[in-house]
Design a protein around this motif. Structure first.
Motif, mmCIF file in Angstrom:
data_model
loop_
_atom_site.group_PDB
_atom_site.id
_atom_site.type_symbol
_atom_site.label_atom_id
_atom_site.label_comp_id
_atom_site.label_asym_id
_atom_site.label_seq_id
_atom_site.Cartn_x
_atom_site.Cartn_y
_atom_site.Cartn_z
ATOM 1 N N VAL A 187 0.820 -1.211 0.000
ATOM 2 C CA VAL A 187 0.000 0.000 0.000
ATOM 3 C C VAL A 187 0.857 1.266 0.000
ATOM 4 N N ASP A 188 2.151 1.122 0.255
ATOM 5 C CA ASP A 188 3.031 2.293 0.323
ATOM 6 C C ASP A 188 3.606 2.677 -1.036
ATOM 7 N N TRP A 189 3.391 1.852 -2.045
ATOM 8 C CA TRP A 189 4.059 2.092 -3.329
ATOM 9 C C TRP A 189 3.694 3.450 -3.917
ATOM 10 N N GLU A 190 2.451 3.809 -3.878
ATOM 11 C CA GLU A 190 1.999 5.041 -4.525
ATOM 12 C C GLU A 190 2.684 6.266 -3.919
ATOM 13 N N ALA A 191 2.725 6.343 -2.586
ATOM 14 C CA ALA A 191 3.337 7.495 -1.929
ATOM 15 C C ALA A 191 4.830 7.572 -2.237
ATOM 16 N N LEU A 192 5.500 6.437 -2.248
ATOM 17 C CA LEU A 192 6.916 6.411 -2.584
ATOM 18 C C LEU A 192 7.140 6.842 -4.027
ATOM 19 N N ASP A 193 6.292 6.353 -4.914
ATOM 20 C CA ASP A 193 6.447 6.646 -6.332
ATOM 21 C C ASP A 193 6.278 8.140 -6.612
ATOM 22 N N VAL A 194 5.326 8.764 -5.949
ATOM 23 C CA VAL A 194 5.112 10.201 -6.137
ATOM 24 C C VAL A 194 6.360 10.973 -5.735
ATOM 25 N N ALA A 195 6.967 10.600 -4.599
ATOM 26 C CA ALA A 195 8.163 11.296 -4.121
ATOM 27 C C ALA A 195 9.333 11.105 -5.078
ATOM 28 N N ILE A 196 9.484 9.910 -5.600
ATOM 29 C CA ILE A 196 10.605 9.629 -6.508
ATOM 30 C C ILE A 196 10.421 10.355 -7.827
ATOM 31 N N ARG A 197 9.212 10.349 -8.364
ATOM 32 C CA ARG A 197 8.969 11.026 -9.646
ATOM 33 C C ARG A 197 9.197 12.531 -9.543
ATOM 34 N N ALA A 198 9.061 13.077 -8.337
ATOM 35 C CA ALA A 198 9.238 14.519 -8.159
ATOM 36 C C ALA A 198 10.707 14.925 -8.032
ATOM 37 N N SER A 199 11.604 13.947 -7.941
ATOM 38 C CA SER A 199 13.011 14.261 -7.714
ATOM 39 C C SER A 199 13.630 14.967 -8.911
ATOM 40 N N ALA A 200 14.448 15.969 -8.611
ATOM 41 C CA ALA A 200 15.120 16.737 -9.663
ATOM 42 C C ALA A 200 16.473 16.142 -10.023
ATOM 43 N N ARG A 201 16.821 15.005 -9.441
ATOM 44 C CA ARG A 201 18.109 14.384 -9.758
ATOM 45 C C ARG A 201 17.893 12.905 -10.089
ATOM 46 N N PRO A 202 18.816 12.290 -10.778
ATOM 47 C CA PRO A 202 18.676 10.853 -11.077
ATOM 48 C C PRO A 202 18.764 10.027 -9.796
ATOM 49 N N LEU A 203 17.947 8.987 -9.728
ATOM 50 C CA LEU A 203 17.898 8.124 -8.556
ATOM 51 C C LEU A 203 17.804 6.662 -8.961
ATOM 52 N N ILE A 204 18.445 5.811 -8.173
ATOM 53 C CA ILE A 204 18.183 4.374 -8.181
ATOM 54 C C ILE A 204 17.732 4.057 -6.762
ATOM 55 N N VAL A 205 16.494 3.624 -6.582
ATOM 56 C CA VAL A 205 15.950 3.390 -5.243
ATOM 57 C C VAL A 205 15.560 1.920 -5.127
ATOM 58 N N LEU A 206 16.158 1.243 -4.147
ATOM 59 C CA LEU A 206 15.875 -0.165 -3.877
ATOM 60 C C LEU A 206 15.225 -0.286 -2.510
ATOM 61 N N CYS B 291 12.706 -1.680 -7.486
ATOM 62 C CA CYS B 291 13.856 -0.903 -7.944
ATOM 63 C C CYS B 291 13.355 0.191 -8.867
ATOM 64 N N TRP B 292 13.383 1.434 -8.381
ATOM 65 C CA TRP B 292 13.047 2.576 -9.227
ATOM 66 C C TRP B 292 14.295 3.059 -9.960
ATOM 67 N N VAL B 293 14.150 3.325 -11.234
ATOM 68 C CA VAL B 293 15.197 3.955 -12.039
ATOM 69 C C VAL B 293 14.599 5.268 -12.525
ATOM 70 N N HIS B 294 15.161 6.372 -12.046
ATOM 71 C CA HIS B 294 14.537 7.678 -12.288
ATOM 72 C C HIS B 294 15.536 8.687 -12.825
ATOM 73 N N VAL B 295 15.120 9.387 -13.840
ATOM 74 C CA VAL B 295 15.761 10.635 -14.255
ATOM 75 C C VAL B 295 14.635 11.657 -14.336
ATOM 76 N N PRO B 296 14.918 12.932 -14.154
ATOM 77 C CA PRO B 296 13.841 13.921 -14.209
ATOM 78 C C PRO B 296 13.023 13.792 -15.486
ATOM 79 N N GLY B 297 11.733 13.579 -15.319
ATOM 80 C CA GLY B 297 10.837 13.445 -16.459
ATOM 81 C C GLY B 297 10.542 12.011 -16.864
#
Length: 611
Positions: A92-111, A159-165
């Motif tokens: 149930v926590d995935w959505e809240a985590l995903d919103v925070a990660i998508r808002a990041s202004a820097r590249p992230l790898i989150v495990l 495992c989130w792989v994020h770059v801005p956008g």
């Protein structure tokens, strides 16, 4: 756009990710050492509010943080790998985590680990339609060809792989059950049949979950370690690799030492290789340094033969060294987020001398990350508190020792004077001005001295009328409220009794008034001469020559002259054994006040003789 391609194999799923995440063979790694989640939250796949709050504040801000705490802890736009422990979150926590990660202004790898979650939730999650700006979801296995069931639960990781956008989230599974608890409490768990290989342009990452890491390849040819060897067989040897483990482990265990050693010395042999672990906070201590050095296991580890002298201890990270492993663990065993750059080498005075340069930390409390962020404290308070727990004394000794140790811990936590550094320096070096490295307290001579000194100090804090001495620039850890005398506990690991008396004599003759000082002392050989300190090997120049001596000119007394009479300091030495008697000669059920009164009478009588 990040191009991601899945390569499903029978034992390894390789996910090629068109993205560079290192800079000059370095990568920022942030390890979240969370509080252990409640078992019922895991069993019911419920939310983990503390973990979620900490993650959101770290990645996006809130809770007293104006922006992402990560931006202050590691400024810049370089990629950061953030790792959370096993079972850190519920589905149930995935959505809240995903919103925070998508808002990041820097590249992230989150495990981060999640569960225990029904397989059907996961397959449904992966199949949901995602539009522009939404996270693209994928499974690290071929669900159509060799999938999981809907009813039985899984222990998994995101495992989130994020770059801005643009953001992707890959779900992977644990492959082996922990036998003592997990296989018993969660008997219906289903496990993955593949490990996940994240192949970035410049580094190979292998996210594993706790027990996946423990089976050694020589004994278990189907283990995750054996599969990593297989995955890297055709990968050039100059490519760095890192195994990242999400753990739910109760501190030190010899099996983890063997597993880390195997990964570095055998599995990742012939290439730049590291192991990073994110475990839950575990306060367990050991009197044996070889065990206690692992703290809560959260840290980053490399190969000993590439950095044989080890890395320097830092306020956030403490060195770990074994015959095959070198690296650093998070110093503190409480819930905390710690970040620093990892380095695959080569190591040296120019390229770098740290496997993990842990630079910043932020404690975690019930509402997430503590605010505001501050620079990490010196290590002295942490090491004094841990030392007292590692060496609590004989269980039959006086409760004063236990209560006094708690009093010292509370004082250190308050941050008030005297500071931990001052307490430790004077405890082992007296008024000589010597400095103590708090990471050497386990060495034989230092350990014995610190035990005797801290046990005496702890006992003295429980005696009515003694309080902490807070005056800057003055000697003594404690102060007698009634007499105003200061108490200095000094147990020296190296000096003889004559050397200690000489230091006290020199200090006594220095200019400047000071309250009477009671030095409760013991030399390296356990002895000390009690009584008033007298001047030795030095004349007293506090008085000018008498007028009858027909002295004139520069020898005449002048106002403000250095020969002008000054208030003389008074120092009295009492044997540390007198305090040890209070706690060591204690008899359960018998009033210990006669022992306390005997100690106080011994001190007061000596000062009466000096009057």
């Amino acid at each position: 756009m990040i191009n991601i391609i899945d390569h499903f194999g029978g034992r390894v799923t390789t996910i090629s990710i068109d993205m560079d995440i290192t800079v000059e063979s370095k990568l920022h790694v942030c390890l979240a050492q969370l509080p252990k989640p409640p078992q019922d939250a895991i069993t019911n796949d419920a939310s983990r509010p503390v973990a979620v709050a900490a993650a959101i504040q770290l990645l996006a801000g809130g809770g007293g943080h104006a922006g992402a705490a990560l931006s202050e802890m590691a400024p810049g736009n370089e990629t950061v790998l953030v790792a959370f422990p096993e079972f850190a979150f519920g589905s149930v926590d995935w959505e809240a985590l995903d919103v925070a990660i998508r808002a990041s202004a820097r590249p992230l790898i989150v495990l981060g680990g999640f569960g225990a979650t029904a397989g059907g939730w996961l397959t449904e999650w992966a199949g949901l339609e995602t539009g522009d700006g939404q996270t693209r979801r994928r499974l690290a296995w071929d669900q159509a060809g060799d999938g999981i069931g809907d009813i039985r639960r899984v222990n998994g990781g995101w495992c989130w792989v994020h770059v801005p956008g643009e953001t992707h989230c890959i779900a992977y599974l644990k492959t082996v059950a922990e036998q003592n608890v997990e296989a018993v409490v969660l008997p219906d768990l289903q496990f993955g049949r593949w490990i996940t290989h994240l192949r970035f342009n410049d580094v190979d990452l292998f996210p594993l979950i706790c027990a996946d890491m423990l089976q050694l390849p020589g004994e278990h040819p189907d283990s995750a370690q054996a599969r990593i060897v297989e995955a890297l067989r055709d990968v050039p040897g100059d490519r760095p690799a890192m195994v990242v483990g999400s753990l739910l482990q109760h501190g030190y265990n010899i099996n983890w030492v063997r597993a880390i050693d195997s990964l570095l010395v055998h599995v990742l042999a012939g290439r730049p290789g590291l192991v990073a672990l994110a475990n839950v906070a575990d306060a367990k201590v050991s009197a044996i340094e070889a065990e206690d050095q692992w703290r809560s296991l959260t840290g980053v580890f490399g190969k000993w033969d590439e950095l044989t002298k080890g890395q320097v201890n830092l306020p956030c990270g403490r060195r770990v060294m074994t015959a095959g492993v070198v690296g650093a663990v998070v110093r503190h065993s409480e819930p905390v987020v710690t970040i620093g750059a990892v380095d695959w080498g080569p190591y040296g005075p120019v390229d770098g001398k740290f496997v993990w340069h842990a630079a910043m930390l932020c404690p975690i409390h019930q509402d997430g990350l503590v605010a505001p962020l501050v620079l990490p404290p010196p290590p002295h308070a942490c090491e004094i508190g841990r030392f007292l727990r590692r060496h609590p004394g004989d269980p039959n000794w006086s409760p004063r020792l236990r209560d006094g140790s708690a009093s010292i811990a509370a004082h250190l936590a308050s941050g008030t004077s005297p500071q931990a550094k001052q307490i430790l320096n004077t405890l082992l070096h007296g008024p000589s001005g010597g400095a103590v490295d708090p990471d050497t307290l386990h060495e034989t001579a230092q350990q014995q001295a610190a035990e005797h000194g801290l046990h005496a100090l702890a006992t003295l804090t429980t005696i009515e009328g003694n309080g902490w001495q807070s005056a800057a620039g003055q000697q003594g850890q404690l102060r007698q409220d009634t007499s105003g005398r200061h108490l200095l506990v000094w147990r020296d690991a190296r000096k003889t009794k004559m050397q200690m008396r000489a230091i006290l004599s020199n200090w006594q003759q220095q200019a400047g008034e000071h309250p009477d000082l009671i030095v409760i002392a013991q030399s390296r050989f356990g002895d000390i001469d009690e009584g008033a300190v007298t001047e030795a090997r030095r004349d007293d120049f506090s008085a000018a020559p008498a007028i009858a001596a027909v002295a004139g000119g520069g020898l005449m007394t002048e106002q403000s002259d250095h020969t002008a009479p000054r208030g003389r300091r008074r120092v009295l030495v009492v044997s540390l054994a007198a305090v040890a008697s209070v706690y060591a000669d204690y008899q359960p059920g018998v009033d210990d006040m006669p022992l306390v009164e005997a100690l106080q009478a011994r001190i007061n009588a000596s000062f009466g003789a000096m009057a």
